[in-house]
Design a protein around this motif. Structure first.
Motif, PDB file in Angstrom:
ATOM      1  N   ASN A 146      49.878  41.692  39.850  1.00  0.00           N
ATOM      2  CA  ASN A 146      49.802  40.633  39.854  1.00  0.00           C
ATOM      3  C   ASN A 146      49.158  39.914  38.947  1.00  0.00           C
ATOM      4  OD1 ASN A 146      50.782  37.863  41.086  1.00  0.00           O
ATOM      5  ND2 ASN A 146      49.456  38.154  42.798  1.00  0.00           N
ATOM      6  N   VAL A 181      46.814  37.335  39.203  1.00  0.00           N
ATOM      7  CA  VAL A 181      45.738  36.377  39.797  1.00  0.00           C
ATOM      8  C   VAL A 181      45.149  37.210  41.149  1.00  0.00           C
ATOM      9  CG1 VAL A 181      47.356  35.033  41.287  1.00  0.00           C
ATOM     10  CG2 VAL A 181      44.921  34.285  40.465  1.00  0.00           C
ATOM     11  N   ASN A 182      43.894  37.173  41.136  1.00  0.00           N
ATOM     12  CA  ASN A 182      43.274  37.365  42.464  1.00  0.00           C
ATOM     13  C   ASN A 182      42.228  36.445  42.663  1.00  0.00           C
ATOM     14  OD1 ASN A 182      41.557  38.662  44.327  1.00  0.00           O
ATOM     15  ND2 ASN A 182      41.372  40.418  43.549  1.00  0.00           N
ATOM     16  N   LYS A 183      42.499  35.921  43.525  1.00  0.00           N
ATOM     17  CA  LYS A 183      41.255  34.565  43.737  1.00  0.00           C
ATOM     18  C   LYS A 183      40.102  35.006  44.358  1.00  0.00           C
ATOM     19  CE  LYS A 183      44.627  30.711  43.384  1.00  0.00           C
ATOM     20  NZ  LYS A 183      45.275  29.747  44.045  1.00  0.00           N
ATOM     21  N   ILE A 184      40.121  36.289  45.116  1.00  0.00           N
ATOM     22  CA  ILE A 184      39.105  36.850  45.795  1.00  0.00           C
ATOM     23  C   ILE A 184      38.235  37.267  44.741  1.00  0.00           C
ATOM     24  CG2 ILE A 184      38.429  38.285  47.854  1.00  0.00           C
ATOM     25  CD1 ILE A 184      39.976  35.767  48.833  1.00  0.00           C
ATOM     26  N   GLY A 214      38.793  38.660  41.629  1.00  0.00           N
ATOM     27  CA  GLY A 214      39.431  38.840  39.949  1.00  0.00           C
ATOM     28  C   GLY A 214      40.231  39.824  39.563  1.00  0.00           C
ATOM     29  N   THR A 246      41.666  44.395  40.383  1.00  0.00           N
ATOM     30  CA  THR A 246      43.077  44.385  40.655  1.00  0.00           C
ATOM     31  C   THR A 246      44.329  45.181  39.776  1.00  0.00           C
ATOM     32  OG1 THR A 246      42.619  42.318  41.459  1.00  0.00           O
ATOM     33  CG2 THR A 246      44.823  42.877  41.398  1.00  0.00           C
ATOM     34  N   SER A 266      52.756  27.724  49.622  1.00  0.00           N
ATOM     35  CA  SER A 266      52.038  28.783  50.349  1.00  0.00           C
ATOM     36  C   SER A 266      53.318  29.753  50.803  1.00  0.00           C
ATOM     37  CB  SER A 266      51.483  28.428  51.513  1.00  0.00           C
ATOM     38  OG  SER A 266      50.180  27.408  51.223  1.00  0.00           O
ATOM     39  N   LYS A 297      44.363  41.222  47.052  1.00  0.00           N
ATOM     40  CA  LYS A 297      43.134  40.370  46.920  1.00  0.00           C
ATOM     41  C   LYS A 297      41.921  41.436  47.163  1.00  0.00           C
ATOM     42  CE  LYS A 297      45.504  36.168  48.712  1.00  0.00           C
ATOM     43  NZ  LYS A 297      45.612  35.310  49.792  1.00  0.00           N
ATOM     44  N   SER A 329      38.477  43.215  46.571  1.00  0.00           N
ATOM     45  CA  SER A 329      36.981  43.100  46.120  1.00  0.00           C
ATOM     46  C   SER A 329      36.514  43.857  45.251  1.00  0.00           C
ATOM     47  CB  SER A 329      36.085  42.638  47.215  1.00  0.00           C
ATOM     48  OG  SER A 329      36.310  41.722  48.184  1.00  0.00           O
TER      49      SER A 329
END
Length: 479
Positions: A83, A85-88, A90, A94, A166, A389, A391
């Motif tokens: 993907n 993006v990973n808003k959680i 980064g 990912t 969403s 997502k 960490s």
């Protein structure tokens, strides 16, 4: 395994070039980075640790990939580009970092590869161009092309999507830059062979009619990018992390990204364990309603009916938000839980095709398996809510193996997950097509003396390396 106290990646400012002019380095002095690039050094020493062209290490003739390919070959690199993006946590935890890819490109040049292709099939709504631009890939690829290197960068997807509100509204379109594909039918050699024939399979955000026409008592079909079968060597570059469906994603799961159309990939079966399904962990009216709504929503994705998509999606949202009013305890939907008994079968089917398939769509399980070298980017891995997502889990590791199932086993040992609880790994170890050796005869090679030359069955890793699993897997892994 190369382990160092290296927990950050180099900047793209110097195009991820090495800071040392190694004897075998294929470019000129003016391309050497003024900034330290320990990741490049770690990947280099990992290849040496595998014993590749060991007699030439330290001189300009060293060609580690020459153990696999001859000059003029075609090499395919398969990163994890899941993907944009990973808003959680980064993107560093990912996707495969471009600094790892840069080093491997250089050794493809050393091997005098004629064509180097780098490709993946991310999730439907991944903005491929945005990912290439923002995470330094395009800058890297333009740079090496300017050095005369022939690089082909491929988005393997046939269908791409845009999500709105969403993900309650999804618009699907065909990829303008479609690659050639090959359809395979595993028929009697599929890992789905022992599933009851009346089961209905589902994939994410697709209606299930086409999928069940491809997976039934007569067929088990997959659509694979053709480049896989024209490559002389495949270099697998996974980003090992936790995974909601499969428990982990590492070497074997990374090859789901060679499948060009996701509605060929069973992700779960309708129902609950009580009726041989794994869509939900409980057989209930609530689960049946949610499943019915999801199937209707997916039919309207295909019809591009925005209003009905929103209606069914909103009803699903209400069930998710207020499910605890109607049911006690944890409630999982869409196969996203530790009881998923479907996705591992899909993963192992795809890996069988990868090893024994041919560009004409035929399979030969009596032939030698295809050459695959896995180089795992674990400088920063991903834990908790992977794959999308996660960490960050900084480890400072580059892990290399010439067998995907073995790589996954070692990753489980590092993460301190019991591999028998991860169906993909449990069912590949001992599988005559995927892993033919015995674990009690294989030892680890590492720059860490306390980990080197120890049989894998006896090895243990530091407790602070332990991963936190995806929340949907905590119940069995933490117990």
């Amino acid at each position: 395994m190369e382990k160092r106290d290296c927990f950050t990646y180099p900047s793209s400012e110097a195009y991820f070039s090495p800071h040392i002019h190694y004897p075998e380095y294929p470019f000129s002095d003016d391309t050497i980075s003024p900034f330290k690039n320990e990741v490049y050094d770690m990947v280099r020493y990992s290849l040496f640790g595998m014993g590749l062209d060991s007699e030439n290490f330290g001189n300009k003739e060293w060609n580690p990939l020459g153990d696999y390919v001859r000059p003029g070959s075609r090499i395919l690199l398969k990163p994890n580009w899941v993907n944009h993006v990973n808003k959680i946590g980064g993107l560093d935890c990912t996707v495969t970092h471009p600094s790892v890819i840069r080093c491997i490109i250089d050794y493809c040049v050393v091997a005098k590869a004629k064509i180097i292709e780098i490709g993946d099939a991310p999730i439907q709504d991944c903005n491929f161009d945005f990912l290439m631009e923002t995470h330094g890939y395009r800058r890297l690829f333009d740079y090496v092309r300017n050095k005369g290197v022939d690089i082909l960068v491929s988005d393997f997807r046939i269908t791409v999507s845009k999500y709105f509100l969403s993900k309650r509204i999804i618009l699907q379109n065909k990829n303008k830059n479609r690659c050639e594909v090959v359809e395979f039918d595993l028929v009697g050699n599929s890992n789905f062979g022992n599933i009851e024939q009346n089961q209905r399979y589902r994939s994410i955000n697709y209606p299930d009619d086409k999928l069940n026409n491809r997976h039934n008592k007569n067929h088990h079909k997959y659509l694979i990018n053709k480049s896989i079968f024209t490559a002389d060597l495949i270099i697998n570059l996974p980003k090992p992390k936790s995974h909601r469906f499969a428990g982990i994603t590492a070497a074997q799961k990374n090859f789901i990204g060679i499948c060009s159309e996701k509605d060929y990939l069973p992700h779960y079966r309708i129902g609950a364990p009580e009726n041989s399904g794994d869509e939900s962990n409980k057989l209930s009216i609530l689960g049946k309603i949610f499943s019915l709504l999801d199937r209707q929503r997916c039919k309207n994705i295909e019809k591009r009916n925005i209003f009905m998509q929103f209606f069914y999606g909103f009803m699903q949202y209400c069930i998710m938000k207020y499910k605890n009013i109607f049911a006690s305890g944890q409630y999982f939907f869409n196969g996203r839980w530790h009881g998923n008994d479907t996705i591992w079968r899909t993963i192992l089917d795809v890996n069988s095709l990868l090893l024994y398939g041919h560009a004409d769509g035929n399979l030969d399980f009596n032939s030698p398996p295809r050459n695959i070298l896995t180089i795992g980017d674990m400088i920063i891995s991903g834990e908790k809510e992977g794959p999308l997502k996660p960490s960050p889990k900084p480890l400072g590791i580059i892990l290399v193996s010439n067998n995907s199932a073995l790589f996954d086993y070692i990753f489980c040992k590092i993460a301190q997950f019991d591999y028998t609880l991860i169906p993909t790994v449990k069912n590949s170890i001992g599988n005559k097509f995927l892993f033919r050796d015995s674990l009690d005869k294989i030892s680890m090679c590492s720059n860490q003396e306390d980990l080197s030359n120890i049989l894998l069955n006896n090895i243990s890793f530091p407790m602070d390396w332990r991963f936190k699993p995806n929340s949907a897997w905590e119940e069995i892994i933490n117990n």
